[in-house]
Design an enzyme around this catalytic site. Sequence first.
Site, PDB file in Angstrom:
ATOM      1  N   THR A  70       0.837  -1.208   0.000  1.00  0.00           N
ATOM      2  CA  THR A  70       0.000   0.000   0.000  1.00  0.00           C
ATOM      3  C   THR A  70       0.867   1.252   0.000  1.00  0.00           C
ATOM      4  O   THR A  70       0.652   2.180  -0.793  1.00  0.00           O
ATOM      5  CB  THR A  70      -0.938  -0.014   1.230  1.00  0.00           C
ATOM      6  OG1 THR A  70      -1.794  -1.157   1.128  1.00  0.00           O
ATOM      7  CG2 THR A  70      -1.771   1.250   1.313  1.00  0.00           C
ATOM      8  N   ASN A 149      -5.286  -9.191  -8.083  1.00  0.00           N
ATOM      9  CA  ASN A 149      -5.427 -10.010  -6.876  1.00  0.00           C
ATOM     10  C   ASN A 149      -6.716 -10.820  -6.848  1.00  0.00           C
ATOM     11  O   ASN A 149      -6.750 -11.919  -6.315  1.00  0.00           O
ATOM     12  CB  ASN A 149      -5.338  -9.123  -5.624  1.00  0.00           C
ATOM     13  CG  ASN A 149      -6.130  -7.840  -5.744  1.00  0.00           C
ATOM     14  OD1 ASN A 149      -6.022  -7.124  -6.748  1.00  0.00           O
ATOM     15  ND2 ASN A 149      -6.922  -7.525  -4.746  1.00  0.00           N
ATOM     16  N   SER A 197       5.366  -6.375  -2.040  1.00  0.00           N
ATOM     17  CA  SER A 197       5.012  -6.445  -0.619  1.00  0.00           C
ATOM     18  C   SER A 197       5.541  -7.744  -0.021  1.00  0.00           C
ATOM     19  O   SER A 197       5.379  -8.813  -0.622  1.00  0.00           O
ATOM     20  CB  SER A 197       3.488  -6.417  -0.489  1.00  0.00           C
ATOM     21  OG  SER A 197       3.105  -6.712   0.828  1.00  0.00           O
ATOM     22  N   HIS A 199       4.633  -9.565   2.691  1.00  0.00           N
ATOM     23  CA  HIS A 199       3.803 -10.614   3.295  1.00  0.00           C
ATOM     24  C   HIS A 199       3.082 -11.494   2.280  1.00  0.00           C
ATOM     25  O   HIS A 199       2.473 -12.486   2.649  1.00  0.00           O
ATOM     26  CB  HIS A 199       2.829 -10.014   4.323  1.00  0.00           C
ATOM     27  CG  HIS A 199       1.652  -9.281   3.759  1.00  0.00           C
ATOM     28  ND1 HIS A 199       0.418  -9.861   3.664  1.00  0.00           N
ATOM     29  CD2 HIS A 199       1.515  -8.025   3.280  1.00  0.00           C
ATOM     30  CE1 HIS A 199      -0.444  -8.974   3.156  1.00  0.00           C
ATOM     31  NE2 HIS A 199       0.201  -7.856   2.925  1.00  0.00           N
ATOM     32  N   THR A 235      12.805   5.573  10.918  1.00  0.00           N
ATOM     33  CA  THR A 235      13.859   4.591  11.204  1.00  0.00           C
ATOM     34  C   THR A 235      13.554   3.312  10.433  1.00  0.00           C
ATOM     35  O   THR A 235      12.427   2.805  10.459  1.00  0.00           O
ATOM     36  CB  THR A 235      13.924   4.312  12.717  1.00  0.00           C
ATOM     37  OG1 THR A 235      14.183   5.553  13.367  1.00  0.00           O
ATOM     38  CG2 THR A 235      15.015   3.319  13.046  1.00  0.00           C
ATOM     39  N   CYS A 322      -9.540  -7.288   1.352  1.00  0.00           N
ATOM     40  CA  CYS A 322     -10.075  -5.958   1.693  1.00  0.00           C
ATOM     41  C   CYS A 322     -11.589  -5.943   1.578  1.00  0.00           C
ATOM     42  O   CYS A 322     -12.274  -5.250   2.312  1.00  0.00           O
ATOM     43  CB  CYS A 322      -9.543  -4.886   0.750  1.00  0.00           C
ATOM     44  SG  CYS A 322      -7.848  -5.122   0.324  1.00  0.00           S
TER      45      CYS A 322
END
Length: 378
Positions: A70, A149, A197, A199, A235, A322
């Site tokens: 995202t 997707n 991404s 994951h 960070t 989603c």
Amino acid sequence: MLYLDHAATTAVRREVLEAMWPYLTGEFGNPSSHHDVGQAAARGLAEARATVAEAFGVRSSEVIFTSGGTEADNLAIKGIVLASPRGRHVVTTAIEHPAVLESCDYLARVHGAQVTVLPVDRDGVVDPDAFAAALRPDTALATVMTANNEIGTVEPVARLGELARAAGVTFHTDAVQAAGWMSVRLGDLGADAVSISGHKLGAPKGIGALAVRSGVPLEAVVHGGGQERGRRSGTENVAGAVGLAAAVRLASAQVADAGRVAALRDRFIETVLATVPGALLTGSATSRLPGHASFCFPGTSGESVLLGLEARGITCSSGSACAAGSDEPSDVLLAIGVPPEVAQTAVRFTFGADITAEELDRAAAELRVAVESVRSLG
Ligand code: PLP
């Protein structure tokens, strides 16, 4: 439990976790710190960046680590459009992930961008001629996903990228679902910018990457301490980046195995179409992700079929994670011409490279029973 929802997310792979472990414990430093603990983390981050850069076929300086797909999409779209000297017109498609469509919508609402949303055909494929015709002198960016997707369709992005380049338009592709199944090299995808991404690939949630070719102006979206060469402050998630690098390395072996998985997918699709009365395949039969099979079963409700499958030990989904739980029919299915009442009957099976023919046979058999049982109750 047979988990067939890899498009939603995947388990962290053992090799990935082992690669990350030192950076969560002994080498836990902040890579911006000058002491040894910080510098050990900085070296780990640099190595991870080099590995991810190699997968993208770019230089390390062209990789920006993000919190996931995202954020990578947001940065690509907002960052490139806001920095473009050409203007504020964007070309995209009706079946993009919300990370893309909502970023375009934001640019339209807040920055006065004009957005051309291209339709797709019944397979979910974008027409290259329509794409070329949509590019204008003030087009700052064209963004088309590598693979969808919900319906698994793989887009002709290399061709679209060529057309964009010929028109002098920067081209971004969301390769979040494609990564692990096909090359994400910018050269192979014809792209100036590519999002992935972690994951979806066996790395943890909360890490992703955007590759942007040097020379493409990019405005930061997250401001702060100037990390990631000022393009994404905060960070760095060192352990996440190391995990993503390990996952990307493992993914290259999986890409080599994609043909075998695609053959298992085809056999599964054929079995479902032959044994479940009225089953409809959604998305392209040929230009399709290897680990992806999606259907509609008119006369059922997708949610009821899912519950039936879950009770029989098969975990899958109705479409995108989603949209899960929403009563609205999927925009992607509507965009490929599926009537709203049929779109409510969608079921998606997505698997990894470790899938076996026996597992898919079991899923097909349980699916037939689940669909019959929902229909008999209805
Ligand atoms: N793009 C596509 C095509 C996706 O499928 C997803 C996740 O489902 C995303 C972007 C968002 O990625 P993330 O979950 O890492 O934010």
